[in-house]
Design an enzyme around this catalytic site. Structure first.
Site, PDB file in Angstrom:
ATOM      1  N   LEU A  75       0.807  -1.233   0.000  1.00  0.00           N
ATOM      2  CA  LEU A  75       0.000   0.000   0.000  1.00  0.00           C
ATOM      3  C   LEU A  75       0.836   1.278   0.000  1.00  0.00           C
ATOM      4  CD1 LEU A  75      -2.989  -1.010   2.356  1.00  0.00           C
ATOM      5  CD2 LEU A  75      -2.878  -1.112  -0.133  1.00  0.00           C
ATOM      6  N   ILE A 129       6.904  -7.467  -0.713  1.00  0.00           N
ATOM      7  CA  ILE A 129       7.382  -8.630  -1.471  1.00  0.00           C
ATOM      8  C   ILE A 129       8.740  -9.118  -0.959  1.00  0.00           C
ATOM      9  CG2 ILE A 129       6.100  -8.381  -3.641  1.00  0.00           C
ATOM     10  CD1 ILE A 129       8.532  -6.857  -4.774  1.00  0.00           C
ATOM     11  N   SER A 151       7.590   2.432 -10.768  1.00  0.00           N
ATOM     12  CA  SER A 151       7.481   2.483 -12.234  1.00  0.00           C
ATOM     13  C   SER A 151       7.662   3.873 -12.835  1.00  0.00           C
ATOM     14  CB  SER A 151       6.136   1.904 -12.672  1.00  0.00           C
ATOM     15  OG  SER A 151       5.090   2.704 -12.153  1.00  0.00           O
ATOM     16  N   THR A 178       7.942  -4.052 -19.471  1.00  0.00           N
ATOM     17  CA  THR A 178       7.652  -2.724 -20.024  1.00  0.00           C
ATOM     18  C   THR A 178       8.314  -2.516 -21.382  1.00  0.00           C
ATOM     19  OG1 THR A 178       8.142  -0.364 -19.690  1.00  0.00           O
ATOM     20  CG2 THR A 178       9.637  -1.899 -18.658  1.00  0.00           C
ATOM     21  N   TYR A 200      14.671   2.271 -14.594  1.00  0.00           N
ATOM     22  CA  TYR A 200      13.420   1.507 -14.500  1.00  0.00           C
ATOM     23  C   TYR A 200      13.412   0.354 -15.520  1.00  0.00           C
ATOM     24  CZ  TYR A 200       8.556   0.337 -15.338  1.00  0.00           C
ATOM     25  OH  TYR A 200       7.390  -0.349 -15.543  1.00  0.00           O
ATOM     26  N   ASN A 241       1.912   1.991 -23.389  1.00  0.00           N
ATOM     27  CA  ASN A 241       1.393   3.007 -22.457  1.00  0.00           C
ATOM     28  C   ASN A 241      -0.002   2.657 -21.942  1.00  0.00           C
ATOM     29  OD1 ASN A 241       3.651   4.290 -23.916  1.00  0.00           O
ATOM     30  ND2 ASN A 241       3.074   6.039 -22.655  1.00  0.00           N
ATOM     31  N   TYR A 264       6.282  18.206 -23.654  1.00  0.00           N
ATOM     32  CA  TYR A 264       7.739  18.062 -23.525  1.00  0.00           C
ATOM     33  C   TYR A 264       8.393  17.850 -24.894  1.00  0.00           C
ATOM     34  CZ  TYR A 264       6.791  17.305 -18.529  1.00  0.00           C
ATOM     35  OH  TYR A 264       6.381  17.440 -17.233  1.00  0.00           O
ATOM     36  N   ARG A 299       3.271   7.639 -28.945  1.00  0.00           N
ATOM     37  CA  ARG A 299       3.148   6.481 -28.061  1.00  0.00           C
ATOM     38  C   ARG A 299       1.966   5.609 -28.479  1.00  0.00           C
ATOM     39  NH1 ARG A 299       7.316   8.005 -27.038  1.00  0.00           N
ATOM     40  NH2 ARG A 299       8.353   8.509 -25.080  1.00  0.00           N
ATOM     41  N   ARG A 354      11.752  16.190 -22.388  1.00  0.00           N
ATOM     42  CA  ARG A 354      12.000  15.523 -21.107  1.00  0.00           C
ATOM     43  C   ARG A 354      13.115  14.512 -21.345  1.00  0.00           C
ATOM     44  NH1 ARG A 354       7.055  12.292 -18.266  1.00  0.00           N
ATOM     45  NH2 ARG A 354       7.465  10.850 -19.978  1.00  0.00           N
TER      46      ARG A 354
HETATM   47  N1  UFG Z   1       4.299  14.101 -21.776  1.00  0.00           N
HETATM   48  C1  UFG Z   1       4.148  15.475 -21.953  1.00  0.00           C
HETATM   49  N2  UFG Z   1       3.720  16.214 -20.887  1.00  0.00           N
HETATM   50  C2  UFG Z   1       3.440  15.644 -19.661  1.00  0.00           C
HETATM   51  C3  UFG Z   1       3.596  14.239 -19.505  1.00  0.00           C
HETATM   52  C4  UFG Z   1       4.040  13.497 -20.590  1.00  0.00           C
HETATM   53  O1  UFG Z   1       4.404  16.031 -23.021  1.00  0.00           O
HETATM   54  O2  UFG Z   1       3.073  16.381 -18.738  1.00  0.00           O
HETATM   55  C5  UFG Z   1       4.744  13.304 -22.925  1.00  0.00           C
HETATM   56  C6  UFG Z   1       6.014  12.537 -22.654  1.00  0.00           C
HETATM   57  O3  UFG Z   1       7.124  13.340 -22.927  1.00  0.00           O
HETATM   58  C7  UFG Z   1       5.862  11.353 -23.602  1.00  0.00           C
HETATM   59  C8  UFG Z   1       4.348  11.123 -23.664  1.00  0.00           C
HETATM   60  O4  UFG Z   1       3.771  12.341 -23.191  1.00  0.00           O
HETATM   61  O5  UFG Z   1       6.295  11.709 -24.873  1.00  0.00           O
HETATM   62  C9  UFG Z   1       3.880   9.989 -22.778  1.00  0.00           C
HETATM   63  O6  UFG Z   1       4.431  10.186 -21.480  1.00  0.00           O
HETATM   64  P1  UFG Z   1       3.996   9.337 -20.205  1.00  0.00           P
HETATM   65  O7  UFG Z   1       4.775   9.870 -19.046  1.00  0.00           O
HETATM   66  O8  UFG Z   1       2.520   9.300 -20.104  1.00  0.00           O
HETATM   67  O9  UFG Z   1       4.455   7.880 -20.567  1.00  0.00           O
HETATM   68  P2  UFG Z   1       5.912   7.336 -20.984  1.00  0.00           P
HETATM   69  O10 UFG Z   1       5.800   6.988 -22.442  1.00  0.00           O
HETATM   70  O11 UFG Z   1       7.006   8.224 -20.587  1.00  0.00           O
HETATM   71  O12 UFG Z   1       6.006   6.101 -20.014  1.00  0.00           O
HETATM   72  C10 UFG Z   1       5.433   4.890 -20.283  1.00  0.00           C
HETATM   73  C11 UFG Z   1       5.183   4.128 -18.995  1.00  0.00           C
HETATM   74  C12 UFG Z   1       6.485   3.806 -18.309  1.00  0.00           C
HETATM   75  C13 UFG Z   1       7.400   3.116 -19.276  1.00  0.00           C
HETATM   76  C14 UFG Z   1       7.586   3.941 -20.523  1.00  0.00           C
HETATM   77  C15 UFG Z   1       8.432   3.251 -21.555  1.00  0.00           C
HETATM   78  O13 UFG Z   1       4.360   4.880 -18.145  1.00  0.00           O
HETATM   79  O14 UFG Z   1       6.233   2.977 -17.216  1.00  0.00           O
HETATM   80  O15 UFG Z   1       6.310   4.187 -21.109  1.00  0.00           O
HETATM   81  O16 UFG Z   1       9.113   4.211 -22.267  1.00  0.00           O
HETATM   82  F1  UFG Z   1       8.619   2.934 -18.728  1.00  0.00           F
END
Ligand code: UFG
Length: 320
Positions: free
Chosen positions: A32, A50, A75, A115, A139, A168, A206, A219, A279
């Site tokens: 939790l 775990i 994560s 992932t 990660y 995603n 970003y 994505r 980012r």
């Molecule tokens: N993004 C923005 N603004 C934000 C948040 C995200 O522009 O405020 C963009 C990110 O740069 C990215 C896309 O939106 O291009 C998706 O971002 P997320 O953070 O939603 O997801 P990620 O693709 O970074 O992450 C996901 C999973 C992770 C995994 C990763 C693999 O959540 O657990 O894919 O690359 F590791």
């Protein structure tokens, strides 16, 4: 009896609901720290870590566990770079302890949450399971280490595993009573919807200078219930004493701008966007080739349209 570690978390709680609907007996094991007690609706919950070998063994014996679905992990990519030790101790150390408890107590079947981050910046899209594994963040490395450990344990001890490489995860159960609730929230869709709701002023994009049609990252968004269903198919596959690795995505890519545009249509609200710097560590395009899981497990996603996925997330976001 299925032991679901991290069953109080986002993907875990949706999987538990689907398992119970299908008639499986489930016990959730969660410390939790990230998961929520309210997300465990219809199954037993044991609060524990775990890494607590004896506690895991006791739960296995008490409930007659025969298989494990292992979600419990940290994560967040950014956090993993700032505090790698925390990620290696929990995701790698914790999982090794869980595996030891399983084998000490005679449980030799596991579905493992992996992932798309194991691929890093892909050489080819859509990404196939045999594509190069080259994680660019801690990660992703923790998940790849466990994938390799599972292979070794299979060869040496006959532990059977299915590793599912999620792209995603998004959306929420149609019932609207469980959904994504991370703290801090870093994922695009919930942040966009919180902006639509007025909880946040704007959404930061970003990077707008990527080599994609509109300059923003692409994505592959996959509904959490479609992910959940894949775990159940994986359990059935494990019953035949086989191991495998599968991608899980929809196979179509959406840019950050397309996600925001779609969210504006779904919510009928304007969403203020601010274009900012890239980012660090974000791959440009991540799209899954999920043909293998469709062919081998007969998996078929039900939520293939982005607007439908966002609709379920919006219903959850607006629940109160
Ligand atoms: N993004 C923005 N603004 C934000 C948040 C995200 O522009 O405020 C963009 C990110 O740069 C990215 C896309 O939106 O291009 C998706 O971002 P997320 O953070 O939603 O997801 P990620 O693709 O970074 O992450 C996901 C999973 C992770 C995994 C990763 C693999 O959540 O657990 O894919 O690359 F590791």
């Amino acid at each position: 009896m299925i032991l679901v570690t991290g069953g109080a978390g986002y993907i875990g709680s949706h999987t538990v609901r689907r398992l119970i609907k299908k008639g499986y007996d489930v016990v959730v094991y969660d410390n939790l720290t990230k998961g929520h007690e309210w997300a465990v609706k219809d199954s037993k919950l044991v609060v524990g870590d775990i890494s607590d070998h004896d506690r895991v063994c006791n739960v296995i014996k008490k409930y007659g566990v025969d298989s494990v679905i292992h979600f419990a992990a940290y994560s967040l990519v950014g956090e993993s770079m700032e505090d790698p030790q925390m990620y290696y101790i929990n995701n790698v150390g914790g999982t090794m302890s869980l595996l030891k408890a399983m084998m000490d107590c005679g449980v030799k079947k596991i579905v493992f949450s992996s992932t798309a981050a194991v691929y890093g910046e892909p050489e080819e899209v859509p990404i196939k399971e045999e594509s190069r594994l080259n994680p660019t963040n801690v990660y992703g490395r923790t998940k790849l280490i466990i994938e390799n450990i599972l292979k070794d344990y299979d060869m040496a001890y006959g532990l059977k595993y299915v590793s599912l490489r999620y792209f995603n995860a998004a959306g929420a159960d149609d019932a609207g009573d469980i959904g994504e609730d991370h703290y801090p929230e870093t994922h695009l869709i919930p942040l966009v919807l919180k902006t639509a709701k007025g909880e946040r002023k704007d959404i930061k994009i970003y990077g707008t200078d990527y080599s994609t049609p509109d300059g923003t990252c692409i994505r592959d968004y996959i509904h959490v219930n479609d992910l959940a269903d894949a775990h159940i198919l994986a359990l059935e596959y494990l019953r035949e004493n086989r191991s495998n690795v599968f991608n899980l995505g929809n196979g179509s890519g959406f840019s950050v701008k397309e996600v925001i545009d779609t969210a504006e249509k779904v919510t009928s609200r304007n969403i203020k966007r601010i274009e900012t710097e890239r980012r660090p560590g974000d791959p440009v395009v991540l799209i899954a080739d999920s043909e293998k899981i469709k062919k081998v497990l007969g998996w078929k996603p039900q939520y293939t349209e982005l607007d439908k996925i966002i609709e379920t997330a919006w219903r959850w976001e607006m629940k109160d």
